[in-house]
Design a protein around this motif. Sequence first.
Motif, PDB file in Angstrom:
ATOM      1  N   ARG A  25       7.945   5.953  10.283  1.00 49.64           N
ATOM      2  CA  ARG A  25       7.527   4.521  10.393  1.00 49.64           C
ATOM      3  C   ARG A  25       6.334   3.977   9.597  1.00 49.64           C
ATOM      4  O   ARG A  25       5.576   3.353   9.478  1.00 49.64           O
ATOM      5  CB  ARG A  25       7.733   4.776  11.660  1.00 49.64           C
ATOM      6  CG  ARG A  25       8.581   4.059  12.538  1.00 49.64           C
ATOM      7  CD  ARG A  25       9.629   3.854  12.301  1.00 49.64           C
ATOM      8  NE  ARG A  25      10.772   3.736  12.943  1.00 49.64           N
ATOM      9  CZ  ARG A  25      12.411   4.083  13.063  1.00 49.64           C
ATOM     10  NH1 ARG A  25      12.757   3.944  11.844  1.00 49.64           N
ATOM     11  NH2 ARG A  25      13.238   2.900  13.820  1.00 49.64           N
ATOM     12  N   ALA A  26       5.365   5.621   9.138  1.00 52.28           N
ATOM     13  CA  ALA A  26       4.797   5.924   8.086  1.00 52.28           C
ATOM     14  C   ALA A  26       4.340   4.953   7.207  1.00 52.28           C
ATOM     15  O   ALA A  26       3.540   4.636   7.008  1.00 52.28           O
ATOM     16  CB  ALA A  26       4.139   6.970   8.188  1.00 52.28           C
ATOM     17  N   ALA A  27       5.935   5.261   6.584  1.00 50.33           N
ATOM     18  CA  ALA A  27       6.143   4.237   5.555  1.00 50.33           C
ATOM     19  C   ALA A  27       6.413   2.977   6.106  1.00 50.33           C
ATOM     20  O   ALA A  27       5.784   2.101   5.158  1.00 50.33           O
ATOM     21  CB  ALA A  27       7.253   4.465   4.749  1.00 50.33           C
ATOM     22  N   MET A  28       6.540   2.437   6.960  1.00 55.68           N
ATOM     23  CA  MET A  28       6.671   1.250   7.540  1.00 55.68           C
ATOM     24  C   MET A  28       5.401   0.344   7.337  1.00 55.68           C
ATOM     25  O   MET A  28       5.055  -0.167   7.049  1.00 55.68           O
ATOM     26  CB  MET A  28       7.333   0.542   9.013  1.00 55.68           C
ATOM     27  CG  MET A  28       9.452   1.398   8.297  1.00 55.68           C
ATOM     28  SD  MET A  28       9.649   0.497   9.631  1.00 55.68           S
ATOM     29  CE  MET A  28      11.462   1.242  10.049  1.00 55.68           C
ATOM     30  N   LEU A  29       4.267   1.166   8.224  1.00 53.95           N
ATOM     31  CA  LEU A  29       2.976   1.166   8.775  1.00 53.95           C
ATOM     32  C   LEU A  29       2.299   0.619   7.390  1.00 53.95           C
ATOM     33  O   LEU A  29       1.500  -0.041   7.281  1.00 53.95           O
ATOM     34  CB  LEU A  29       2.129   2.080   9.383  1.00 53.95           C
ATOM     35  CG  LEU A  29       0.853   1.445   9.436  1.00 53.95           C
ATOM     36  CD1 LEU A  29       0.798   0.316  10.463  1.00 53.95           C
ATOM     37  CD2 LEU A  29       0.370   2.814  10.499  1.00 53.95           C
ATOM     38  N   ASP A  30       2.858   1.553   6.325  1.00 57.62           N
ATOM     39  CA  ASP A  30       1.417   0.897   4.982  1.00 57.62           C
ATOM     40  C   ASP A  30       2.392  -0.438   4.197  1.00 57.62           C
ATOM     41  O   ASP A  30       1.249  -0.252   3.432  1.00 57.62           O
ATOM     42  CB  ASP A  30       1.874   2.763   4.040  1.00 57.62           C
ATOM     43  CG  ASP A  30       1.313   3.898   4.506  1.00 57.62           C
ATOM     44  OD1 ASP A  30       0.522   3.551   5.337  1.00 57.62           O
ATOM     45  OD2 ASP A  30       1.803   4.752   4.242  1.00 57.62           O
ATOM     46  N   ALA A  31       3.391  -0.229   3.936  1.00 56.09           N
ATOM     47  CA  ALA A  31       4.444  -1.693   3.282  1.00 56.09           C
ATOM     48  C   ALA A  31       4.327  -3.049   4.445  1.00 56.09           C
ATOM     49  O   ALA A  31       3.460  -3.613   3.515  1.00 56.09           O
ATOM     50  CB  ALA A  31       5.613  -1.306   4.038  1.00 56.09           C
ATOM     51  N   VAL A  32       3.323  -3.062   5.788  1.00 52.00           N
ATOM     52  CA  VAL A  32       2.584  -4.003   6.033  1.00 52.00           C
ATOM     53  C   VAL A  32       1.916  -4.186   6.503  1.00 52.00           C
ATOM     54  O   VAL A  32       1.482  -5.308   6.091  1.00 52.00           O
ATOM     55  CB  VAL A  32       3.332  -4.804   7.884  1.00 52.00           C
ATOM     56  CG1 VAL A  32       4.681  -3.862   8.115  1.00 52.00           C
ATOM     57  CG2 VAL A  32       2.937  -3.272   8.686  1.00 52.00           C
ATOM     58  N   THR A  33       0.631  -2.996   6.032  1.00 53.80           N
ATOM     59  CA  THR A  33      -0.238  -3.501   5.835  1.00 53.80           C
ATOM     60  C   THR A  33      -0.084  -3.447   4.435  1.00 53.80           C
ATOM     61  O   THR A  33      -1.975  -4.667   4.331  1.00 53.80           O
ATOM     62  CB  THR A  33      -0.998  -1.735   5.900  1.00 53.80           C
ATOM     63  OG1 THR A  33      -1.015  -1.020   7.209  1.00 53.80           O
ATOM     64  CG2 THR A  33      -2.711  -2.000   5.226  1.00 53.80           C
ATOM     65  N   GLU A  34       0.131  -3.277   3.334  1.00 56.42           N
ATOM     66  CA  GLU A  34       0.245  -4.081   1.923  1.00 56.42           C
ATOM     67  C   GLU A  34       0.728  -5.077   1.934  1.00 56.42           C
ATOM     68  O   GLU A  34      -0.584  -6.420   1.872  1.00 56.42           O
ATOM     69  CB  GLU A  34       1.020  -2.626   0.864  1.00 56.42           C
ATOM     70  CG  GLU A  34       0.468  -1.815   0.448  1.00 56.42           C
ATOM     71  CD  GLU A  34      -0.564  -1.748   0.415  1.00 56.42           C
ATOM     72  OE1 GLU A  34      -1.551  -2.783  -0.146  1.00 56.42           O
ATOM     73  OE2 GLU A  34      -1.408  -0.538   1.109  1.00 56.42           O
ATOM     74  N   GLN A  35       0.996  -5.656   2.654  1.00 60.19           N
ATOM     75  CA  GLN A  35       2.150  -6.934   3.071  1.00 60.19           C
ATOM     76  C   GLN A  35       0.610  -7.843   3.374  1.00 60.19           C
ATOM     77  O   GLN A  35      -0.037  -8.809   3.492  1.00 60.19           O
ATOM     78  CB  GLN A  35       2.962  -7.451   4.193  1.00 60.19           C
ATOM     79  CG  GLN A  35       4.448  -7.113   3.581  1.00 60.19           C
ATOM     80  CD  GLN A  35       5.553  -7.618   4.399  1.00 60.19           C
ATOM     81  OE1 GLN A  35       4.781  -8.215   5.860  1.00 60.19           O
ATOM     82  NE2 GLN A  35       6.562  -7.053   4.710  1.00 60.19           N
ATOM     83  N   THR A  36      -0.134  -7.377   4.509  1.00 54.42           N
ATOM     84  CA  THR A  36      -1.214  -8.203   5.209  1.00 54.42           C
ATOM     85  C   THR A  36      -2.593  -8.361   4.175  1.00 54.42           C
ATOM     86  O   THR A  36      -2.537  -9.089   4.047  1.00 54.42           O
ATOM     87  CB  THR A  36      -1.730  -7.762   6.219  1.00 54.42           C
ATOM     88  OG1 THR A  36      -2.769  -6.264   6.106  1.00 54.42           O
ATOM     89  CG2 THR A  36      -0.455  -7.998   7.613  1.00 54.42           C
ATOM     90  N   ARG A  37      -2.380  -7.241   3.426  1.00 50.42           N
ATOM     91  CA  ARG A  37      -3.399  -7.499   2.442  1.00 50.42           C
ATOM     92  C   ARG A  37      -2.822  -8.208   1.542  1.00 50.42           C
ATOM     93  O   ARG A  37      -4.331  -9.158   0.898  1.00 50.42           O
ATOM     94  CB  ARG A  37      -4.272  -6.358   1.488  1.00 50.42           C
ATOM     95  CG  ARG A  37      -4.602  -5.089   2.430  1.00 50.42           C
ATOM     96  CD  ARG A  37      -5.608  -5.115   2.986  1.00 50.42           C
ATOM     97  NE  ARG A  37      -6.135  -4.654   4.523  1.00 50.42           N
ATOM     98  CZ  ARG A  37      -5.888  -5.132   5.729  1.00 50.42           C
ATOM     99  NH1 ARG A  37      -6.128  -6.047   5.972  1.00 50.42           N
ATOM    100  NH2 ARG A  37      -6.616  -3.701   6.441  1.00 50.42           N
TER     101      ARG A  37
END
Length: 402
Positions: free
Chosen positions: A122-134
């Motif tokens: 789930r940490a990798a998921m959070l990192d991925a969606v953080t990059e999406q938002t940016r």
Amino acid sequence: MTTRPVRIGIIGAGFSAHFHLASYRKVYGEAFEVAAIAGRDPAKAAALAAQFGIPRQYASADELLADPAIDIVDLCVPNNLHVPLVLQAAERGKHVICEKPLGGFFGPDGAGADWTADGYSRAAMLDAVTEQTRAVEEAVARAGITFCYAENWVYAPPIVKLNRLMAASGSTLLRIQGEESHSGSHAAYSRRWRTAGGGSLLRLCAHPIGAALHLKHEEGRRRDGKPIRPVSVSAQVAKLTAIPSFEAEARKHIVTGWEDVEDWATITLAFEDGSVAQLTSTDTRMGGIRNYIAAHGSKAVVTANINPNTTCQAYTPDGAYFDSEYLVEKTETKEGWSFPAPDEDMVTGYPDELRDFIGAVANNRAPRSDLLLAMDVMLVIYAGYLSAAERRVVDVLPYLQR
């Protein structure tokens, strides 16, 4: 400011496209035209074009985005297509209306159709969606377009009134409670993380999360000129329909068949001013949809009931008597007492939402439901998934500030 009607292109021809188009018919006070539609299913797109008088139909999103006459694209597509189409629209200089949520995690690069979220970080998921938002934030800023986040709860009249009463009373919002629950989505995509991006926390709780964040954003802007944002998240998720005694029951009154997604979630947000929000969602609630927000302020307490409400109440001993009439979303039976919605689109905020978005583009102003809200909702939800997986409070500020 535009000197001609704002021209809108709809991408998608499914359920959300239909209720968006129905709601455009109720928009007043703005000059606009729904000028084109594109959908993966040409027959469905043609049917909507005929029903709602849309003059042009395109075979693909690319063709619609290439139309120089289109000012706004309204994305009524599955969650996994939101971010790619937002980025494409920005490249074309089109303003964007994006249904909730902004995006999501649908598997790592190269994942096949059989990928599951079981055991995935789930940490990798959070990192991925953080990059999406940016990526979205940068594309929107670079293109100079208006991004409109289609969170209808921001515009639902009961919640609008709640916000006004909190403002009028000068209340500090100490605690917010909220819920969206029903007996389960019947859409096949919702059963798997690969196609849904998560379970009830993402699909359902995005609404009360969005409303709670909006109310704190608004409170901060009134008081200090800047939104009050979340700092930490604690969450739990469960698959209640996997309880053995329930699985053994012969007759099921709620949706089953969830694969690697949850059907219940609860999340607690702590804000930078010390206030909290407690929000929940589930696909296991019988008796119709439950949508509400309650704000406990320092000078007022207000509950906004979207569903059910008592605007109209009905009783019949035999549900067949009401067969020809729509009552309310997600009710399993029309028999007994019910709470029919006189105008469900209006009560849930869709016409006012679209009116605000058209006005924002026409008058070059920010919409009430904006990119900041979309980003905060997305990051809070995936911080919630990390919290539930690791059974700890997650500091969300590092992700909001990246």
